[in-house]
Design a protein around this motif. Sequence first.
Motif, PDB file in Angstrom:
ATOM      1  N   VAL A 138      12.678  12.155  -7.584  1.00  0.00           N
ATOM      2  CA  VAL A 138      12.095  10.703  -7.763  1.00  0.00           C
ATOM      3  C   VAL A 138      10.673  10.933  -8.303  1.00  0.00           C
ATOM      4  O   VAL A 138      10.157  11.836  -8.187  1.00  0.00           O
ATOM      5  N   LYS A 139      10.516  10.386  -9.516  1.00  0.00           N
ATOM      6  CA  LYS A 139       9.318  10.664 -10.245  1.00  0.00           C
ATOM      7  C   LYS A 139       8.437   9.581 -10.133  1.00  0.00           C
ATOM      8  O   LYS A 139       8.521   8.463 -10.163  1.00  0.00           O
ATOM      9  N   LEU A 140       7.250  10.057  -9.512  1.00  0.00           N
ATOM     10  CA  LEU A 140       5.970   9.388  -9.053  1.00  0.00           C
ATOM     11  C   LEU A 140       4.829   9.742 -10.272  1.00  0.00           C
ATOM     12  O   LEU A 140       4.674  10.774 -10.546  1.00  0.00           O
ATOM     13  N   VAL A 141       3.970   8.905 -10.100  1.00  0.00           N
ATOM     14  CA  VAL A 141       2.688   9.016 -11.016  1.00  0.00           C
ATOM     15  C   VAL A 141       1.512   9.245 -10.043  1.00  0.00           C
ATOM     16  O   VAL A 141       1.375   9.033  -9.104  1.00  0.00           O
ATOM     17  N   ALA A 142       0.630  10.392 -10.545  1.00  0.00           N
ATOM     18  CA  ALA A 142      -0.168  11.071  -9.926  1.00  0.00           C
ATOM     19  C   ALA A 142      -1.381   9.847  -9.816  1.00  0.00           C
ATOM     20  O   ALA A 142      -2.363   9.846 -10.646  1.00  0.00           O
ATOM     21  N   GLU A 143      -1.576   9.214  -8.777  1.00  0.00           N
ATOM     22  CA  GLU A 143      -2.743   8.373  -8.527  1.00  0.00           C
ATOM     23  C   GLU A 143      -3.166   8.451  -6.991  1.00  0.00           C
ATOM     24  O   GLU A 143      -2.228   9.082  -6.216  1.00  0.00           O
ATOM     25  N   VAL A 144      -4.343   7.951  -6.789  1.00  0.00           N
ATOM     26  CA  VAL A 144      -4.718   7.735  -5.237  1.00  0.00           C
ATOM     27  C   VAL A 144      -3.679   7.137  -4.508  1.00  0.00           C
ATOM     28  O   VAL A 144      -3.188   6.048  -5.057  1.00  0.00           O
ATOM     29  N   GLY A 145      -3.421   7.569  -3.340  1.00  0.00           N
ATOM     30  CA  GLY A 145      -2.271   7.336  -2.389  1.00  0.00           C
ATOM     31  C   GLY A 145      -0.928   7.730  -2.663  1.00  0.00           C
ATOM     32  O   GLY A 145       0.012   7.543  -1.952  1.00  0.00           O
ATOM     33  N   ILE A 146      -0.714   8.709  -3.642  1.00  0.00           N
ATOM     34  CA  ILE A 146       0.509   9.065  -3.828  1.00  0.00           C
ATOM     35  C   ILE A 146       1.112   9.701  -2.594  1.00  0.00           C
ATOM     36  O   ILE A 146       2.440   9.615  -2.579  1.00  0.00           O
ATOM     37  N   GLY A 147       0.414  10.523  -1.880  1.00  0.00           N
ATOM     38  CA  GLY A 147       0.890  11.191  -0.603  1.00  0.00           C
ATOM     39  C   GLY A 147       1.706  10.161   0.099  1.00  0.00           C
ATOM     40  O   GLY A 147       2.806  10.607   0.710  1.00  0.00           O
ATOM     41  N   THR A 148       1.175   8.949   0.448  1.00  0.00           N
ATOM     42  CA  THR A 148       1.704   8.204   1.337  1.00  0.00           C
ATOM     43  C   THR A 148       3.200   7.593   0.761  1.00  0.00           C
ATOM     44  O   THR A 148       4.106   7.565   1.504  1.00  0.00           O
ATOM     45  N   VAL A 149       3.194   7.375  -0.596  1.00  0.00           N
ATOM     46  CA  VAL A 149       4.350   7.142  -1.358  1.00  0.00           C
ATOM     47  C   VAL A 149       5.481   8.160  -0.940  1.00  0.00           C
ATOM     48  O   VAL A 149       6.532   7.944  -0.864  1.00  0.00           O
TER      49      VAL A 149
END
Length: 865
Positions: free
Chosen positions: A376-387
């Motif tokens: 799964v490709k996610l974007v580096a932004e605040v809160g990404i750890g929870t996602v």
Amino acid sequence: STHHCAILVGYGASGVCPWLALETCRQWREAPRTVTLMQRGKLPDVTVVECQHNFRKALNKGLMKIISKIGISLLSSYHGAQIFEAYGLGPEVINTAFKGSVSRVGGLSMDELAKESISLWEKGAAADSIKKIENYGALNSRPGLDYHGNNPEMAKLLHKAVREGEDDLYSVFKEHVDNRQGIVLRDFMEFDTGREAIAVEEVEPAIKIMERFCTGGMSLGAISRETHEVIAIAMNRIGGMSNSGEGGEDIVRFNPMQDVDGDGNSPTFSYLKGLKNGDSARSAIKQVASGRFGVTPQFLMEASQIEIKVAQGAKPGEGGQLPGKKVSPYIAKLRRSKPGVPLISPPPHHDIYSIEDLSQLIFDLHHINRQAKVSVKLVAEVGIGTVASGVAKANADVIQISGHDGGTGASPVSSIKHCGGPTEMGLAETHKTLVENGLRERVTLRADGGLRSGRDVLMMAALGADEYGFGTVAMVAAGCIMARVCHTNNCPVGVASQREELRARFPGTPEHVANFMLFVADEVRQEMAALGVRSLDELIGRLDWLKTKKQPTKTQALDLSYLTTLPSNGDIEQRSSERRVSIPHDNGPMLEDELLKQAQSAIDSQGEVTIDSDIINTDRSFGAFLGGQIAKRYGDRDFKGAVNVNLTGSAGQAFGAMIVEGLNISLVGEANDYVGKGMGGGSISIAPPPGSPFEAGEQSIAGNTCLYGATGGKLFVNGRAGERFAVRNSLAEAVVEGVGDHALEYMTGGCVVCLGSAGRNIAAGMTGGLGYFYDKDNKLAARVNGEIVKLQTVHTKAGKAKLRSMVEEHVQRTGSALGKTILDNFDTEVENFIMLYPPSEANTPEVTDDAVTEEVEESVTVQAK
């Protein structure tokens, strides 16, 4: 700019008056050069007021685009919401002007901002000496202006190194990259392991390091066939993985080459040079992005890993768009579309509304191909750890962290500026959060976004990455000269063009890309030896081995402590290799496991079998596993037998997903959302139980988002379906007795017949295919999104024949009483149907009696041999 407006509204402004921009519009219109161009017909003749109106219109469109990227539909929800993260602004500035906003790395003070502003003002104060506004190089790389990581000198140095294969030449490239001014957070950090240096011979070999290398998801269509295949061949040679992107893949690439001569030429791949017998052009990672272009069951079965692109680091919240001029006959065949028609890939949050939707898609992909890992490709932004924690719990095997520095060759400036976040911050947050929640062992972490050298790899490793993605720099190694005209189809070296005369200029070979990867791996080894580290396993997750460099004045207030401290539980991860070779997560025992035993003989012999079974709503993705087993042997459409499955009950999510030709599923009962998702062939029929007390056409028996991204097959629903019916359907045909809102959204092919009422916003973004809607009460026109499609009565012979044949099959498959009534009075009832069609279908026999068949000059192998 649109960003200025977004910031002002986002921080609470109820209105914005861009007076300087409006005055600039006036000045531009009244300038002698503009007047001359208008007089010559080079520019439209518009008044000052019209110029200013156009500017305001552009700002409004840009602001709406920004709001939509976040997933907000109302301006009132965005107004004052402060959905921003700051980089490079210190606490004093944040607390004064942006109170409540996230700023994790500190930065400039009010005094320093004042100095910046004064220096700019002083340049403009001497008005007499200014001939034009100064260009600071924000958009284009120019000597002496703002530094760009991807610049012509970098490209030239890399070309020389990879083509000559000389270590000394790579050292020159490395020096250029390492000595650049600070442009990303890792440039302000250095290593301090406290260990003595060791001999490079003690460090793990380059081949082990290169196994961790991947390339970015660059689609075939955005880049040329030559570039796409050269990168894939190179990554397969070194033991790494290339990524297909979201454009599908020619099946001729699925088998290793056996016809290469002594000069490195192959009749099958006649346009490539430098080949070897045993080379493979198969992309190990197959991407499933929002458009589902080219995603067929066979495509998925040929994957070692399947990547779900939830977000793109360089333009989060926004999908891609392949301009029509790049959709050649070859590209159109792969994407199940039409040549010359723009292909819109909307933002993924049109598809994945919640972690449950994402979990279901992960479930689907694990179900069809149990040997492939799902990333799964996610974007580096605040809160990404929870996602990322939710993604790990949803059974993903790999999580990719994409930074804002990633490349995207065909996007407008407004799409890639002021969005995304640094890979370093996203990666560190994800790694720490997973460690602290006991989830780190469940997933492999991959980082990408502007990686160009071995030092970049080491930094990502220390921040927690197990694998490393190279995008733009891999294209440069293959021959890209950074002309920055990707979107025009005019790439001068054929790297990002579909024009044959430009593709003939393509200079790259697999050896060039492989040389770059080997250079990087050797650099990693040398640097690890200097740090006293024998393997990447020892280095991964060691944030405590990083420290901040001594900074220049402007950046000395940066606080990078978040990147240099271990997770709160102090756990140090050193089991990366074990994670990478772990088996994929699975869905546990499934109903199809038992049914496959009954169907196996028919599949092997291409015979026929009929299977009866009950089904309940926990039986999700039914059909995907059987479809995958058939596609693995026969491709999407070459199975000559028939596996007929008759089911009774209530089917779970994604019923009939990813089935293929020869697999026919009949359900007496009802089905949940995503019926026929990604189906590539075969048939699905759904009907209510005999003796049901309700009229079929008045009751929903199929959920939302049916036929999402389908590339073939037929669906018959003796009842209503939910919202977004046939969204992004490419080639499937369907008959349904009523639909909710947003039917036929972003459809690119196929045909849908609706025998009952329909909701609003029909055919939004529809660029291909046909829709027949029963409209006896004349309410349809007000419910159609007329931005693209046109409406007409069904008056052509072919149009009537198509409608009749589909309704006849619907009655045959489901016993529909409504369908039978229409057939009994067809000559009268056909006048109550309205046909929807986009411009791409205007020359088809169903739409016009004057249709002219155009010959396709370029062919593509799309059937299994």
